[in-house]
Design a protein around this motif. Sequence first.
Motif, PDB file in Angstrom:
ATOM      1  N   ALA A 121       0.851  -1.207   0.000  1.00 32.63           N
ATOM      2  CA  ALA A 121       0.000   0.000   0.000  1.00 32.63           C
ATOM      3  C   ALA A 121       0.881   1.249   0.000  1.00 32.63           C
ATOM      4  N   ALA A 122       1.943   1.236   0.824  1.00 35.88           N
ATOM      5  CA  ALA A 122       2.852   2.389   0.890  1.00 35.88           C
ATOM      6  C   ALA A 122       3.469   2.627  -0.489  1.00 35.88           C
ATOM      7  N   ASP A 123       3.825   1.524  -1.153  1.00 36.88           N
ATOM      8  CA  ASP A 123       4.418   1.606  -2.480  1.00 36.88           C
ATOM      9  C   ASP A 123       3.417   2.152  -3.505  1.00 36.88           C
ATOM     10  N   ALA A 124       2.169   1.689  -3.377  1.00 31.54           N
ATOM     11  CA  ALA A 124       1.125   2.048  -4.347  1.00 31.54           C
ATOM     12  C   ALA A 124       0.707   3.515  -4.243  1.00 31.54           C
ATOM     13  N   LEU A 125       1.115   4.208  -3.190  1.00 34.14           N
ATOM     14  CA  LEU A 125       0.817   5.643  -3.115  1.00 34.14           C
ATOM     15  C   LEU A 125       1.510   6.394  -4.256  1.00 34.14           C
ATOM     16  N   GLY A 126       2.618   5.818  -4.745  1.00 35.27           N
ATOM     17  CA  GLY A 126       3.289   6.368  -5.923  1.00 35.27           C
ATOM     18  C   GLY A 126       4.285   7.473  -5.593  1.00 35.27           C
ATOM     19  N   LEU A 134      -4.224   7.090   7.177  1.00 31.61           N
ATOM     20  CA  LEU A 134      -3.830   5.738   7.568  1.00 31.61           C
ATOM     21  C   LEU A 134      -4.606   5.347   8.822  1.00 31.61           C
ATOM     22  N   ALA A 135      -5.453   4.358   8.690  1.00 34.26           N
ATOM     23  CA  ALA A 135      -6.138   3.828   9.874  1.00 34.26           C
ATOM     24  C   ALA A 135      -5.659   2.391  10.013  1.00 34.26           C
ATOM     25  N   LEU A 136      -4.477   2.236  10.589  1.00 43.03           N
ATOM     26  CA  LEU A 136      -3.820   0.925  10.692  1.00 43.03           C
ATOM     27  C   LEU A 136      -3.337   0.780  12.118  1.00 43.03           C
ATOM     28  N   GLY A 137      -2.979  -0.409  12.512  1.00 46.18           N
ATOM     29  CA  GLY A 137      -2.388  -0.603  13.838  1.00 46.18           C
ATOM     30  C   GLY A 137      -1.114   0.236  13.945  1.00 46.18           C
ATOM     31  N   ARG A 138      -0.860   0.773  15.150  1.00 49.04           N
ATOM     32  CA  ARG A 138       0.306   1.669  15.254  1.00 49.04           C
ATOM     33  C   ARG A 138       1.610   0.921  15.053  1.00 49.04           C
ATOM     34  N   GLN A 139       1.576  -0.429  15.177  1.00 50.28           N
ATOM     35  CA  GLN A 139       2.804  -1.211  14.941  1.00 50.28           C
ATOM     36  C   GLN A 139       3.073  -1.401  13.447  1.00 50.28           C
ATOM     37  N   GLU A 140       2.140  -0.947  12.602  1.00 49.09           N
ATOM     38  CA  GLU A 140       2.255  -1.291  11.177  1.00 49.09           C
ATOM     39  C   GLU A 140       2.628  -0.132  10.278  1.00 49.09           C
ATOM     40  N   LEU A 141       3.046   0.985  10.883  1.00 51.07           N
ATOM     41  CA  LEU A 141       3.222   2.203  10.105  1.00 51.07           C
ATOM     42  C   LEU A 141       4.604   2.321   9.453  1.00 51.07           C
ATOM     43  N   ALA A 142       5.558   1.517   9.921  1.00 48.14           N
ATOM     44  CA  ALA A 142       6.951   1.655   9.473  1.00 48.14           C
ATOM     45  C   ALA A 142       7.112   1.728   7.948  1.00 48.14           C
ATOM     46  N   PRO A 143       6.384   0.916   7.151  1.00 53.49           N
ATOM     47  CA  PRO A 143       6.605   0.969   5.695  1.00 53.49           C
ATOM     48  C   PRO A 143       6.403   2.359   5.087  1.00 53.49           C
ATOM     49  N   PHE A 144       5.637   3.233   5.767  1.00 54.39           N
ATOM     50  CA  PHE A 144       5.375   4.547   5.184  1.00 54.39           C
ATOM     51  C   PHE A 144       6.571   5.490   5.347  1.00 54.39           C
ATOM     52  N   GLU A 145       7.525   5.116   6.202  1.00 54.00           N
ATOM     53  CA  GLU A 145       8.740   5.935   6.327  1.00 54.00           C
ATOM     54  C   GLU A 145       9.553   5.854   5.040  1.00 54.00           C
ATOM     55  N   ALA A 146       9.320   4.801   4.249  1.00 55.95           N
ATOM     56  CA  ALA A 146      10.011   4.666   2.964  1.00 55.95           C
ATOM     57  C   ALA A 146       9.343   5.540   1.888  1.00 55.95           C
ATOM     58  N   ALA A 147       8.243   6.195   2.228  1.00 52.76           N
ATOM     59  CA  ALA A 147       7.551   7.068   1.271  1.00 52.76           C
ATOM     60  C   ALA A 147       7.308   8.437   1.943  1.00 52.76           C
ATOM     61  N   PRO A 148       8.414   9.161   2.232  1.00 54.62           N
ATOM     62  CA  PRO A 148       8.305  10.404   3.021  1.00 54.62           C
ATOM     63  C   PRO A 148       7.771  11.582   2.216  1.00 54.62           C
ATOM     64  N   GLN A 149       7.536  11.387   0.902  1.00 56.66           N
ATOM     65  CA  GLN A 149       7.034  12.504   0.080  1.00 56.66           C
ATOM     66  C   GLN A 149       5.561  12.803   0.343  1.00 56.66           C
ATOM     67  N   HIS A 150       4.856  11.880   1.023  1.00 57.71           N
ATOM     68  CA  HIS A 150       3.418  12.064   1.262  1.00 57.71           C
ATOM     69  C   HIS A 150       3.174  12.702   2.626  1.00 57.71           C
ATOM     70  N   ALA A 151       2.008  13.346   2.744  1.00 56.71           N
ATOM     71  CA  ALA A 151       1.565  13.857   4.048  1.00 56.71           C
ATOM     72  C   ALA A 151       0.606  12.827   4.623  1.00 56.71           C
ATOM     73  N   TYR A 152       0.768  12.506   5.899  1.00 54.55           N
ATOM     74  CA  TYR A 152      -0.044  11.438   6.501  1.00 54.55           C
ATOM     75  C   TYR A 152      -0.918  11.972   7.624  1.00 54.55           C
ATOM     76  N   LEU A 153      -2.142  11.442   7.665  1.00 56.48           N
ATOM     77  CA  LEU A 153      -3.014  11.613   8.827  1.00 56.48           C
ATOM     78  C   LEU A 153      -3.209  10.219   9.398  1.00 56.48           C
ATOM     79  N   ILE A 154      -2.822  10.053  10.663  1.00 54.89           N
ATOM     80  CA  ILE A 154      -2.795   8.714  11.254  1.00 54.89           C
ATOM     81  C   ILE A 154      -3.760   8.656  12.422  1.00 54.89           C
TER      82      ILE A 154
END
Length: 255
Positions: A121-126, A134-154
């Motif tokens: 999903a993090a990859d598919a953001l493009g 992002l409405a995910l478990g707080r333990q599952e957010l790490a993959p989004f650090e690889a896509a820092p170009q996006h703004a996130y609401l968690i």
Amino acid sequence: MTTRLLILGGTTEARRLAERLAGRADLAVTLSLAGRTLDPVKQPVPVRTGGFGGVVGLADHLRQNAVDGLVDATHPFAAQMSRHAAAAAAAAGVPLLAIRRPAWEPVEGDRWLEVESVAAAADALGPEPRRAFLALGRQELAPFEAAPQHAYLIRSVDPVEPPLAVPEAAYVTARGPFTAEDDVRLLTEHRIDVVVSKNAGGEASYAKIAAARHIGLPVLMVRRPAVPEVPAVATVEEAVAWVDHLAASREKRGV
Ligand code: NAP
């Protein structure tokens, strides 16, 4: 004669089943939580918390506590626990029932892209910057650090500590259920343009999906992991019937 039940929980279904069985003189019910939530919702039966120590640990627990029936009412994404439950129940010779909540299905107006994992999903953001909810478990957010170009609401039940290592992230701590109206407001206020969700199923967390449909937003929907094939039902009502049957058959056999 007392029938000892262990419910593997962490879900609305587990709590509802415990509510239905609490106070019954013929049952001794314990609910097991993984311990992921800092201040879990109060449960109507005794609770034990934390992992068992794999399949062997759970099988030992079933034997040592003379458990007569195991109900796997874990979250659809807690696939490891479901695999352990199947293997441990078989090893200890304990009847097992799973409550498997049906997955959400897309309906008219939904714009889902289904992906295999949170990382996908993090990859598919493009590559282009987007504003993702992002409405995910707080333990599952790490993959989004690889896509820092996006703004996130968690949104999470407990605060995300440490915060995500990205330049733009906002946090909302809240415990569902939410209404679609509230989620339309939240997504609009934060100018969200894509929602990332696991296909949890059930009503408690569906509001964001209905809200995305209402606004016309795309959803990156994470598919469920595979779980073992064991006797399963879809509703708490059916699980109560299974427990009744188990208790009655033990009574009849005098065990
Ligand atoms: P998991 O990956 O299936 O489980 C990892 C380990 O946690 C298990 O092997 C077990 O440890 C322990 N565990 C899990 N559920 C347990 C329970 N009910 N009682 C005692 N121990 C338990 O599951 P997860 O790490 O909890 O979560 C995976 C996914 O499920 C995530 O997507 C998460 O957001 C979602 N989820 C989980 C829960 C929950 O309550 N677990 C609730 C909502 C969402 P041992 O091997 O040591 O026994």
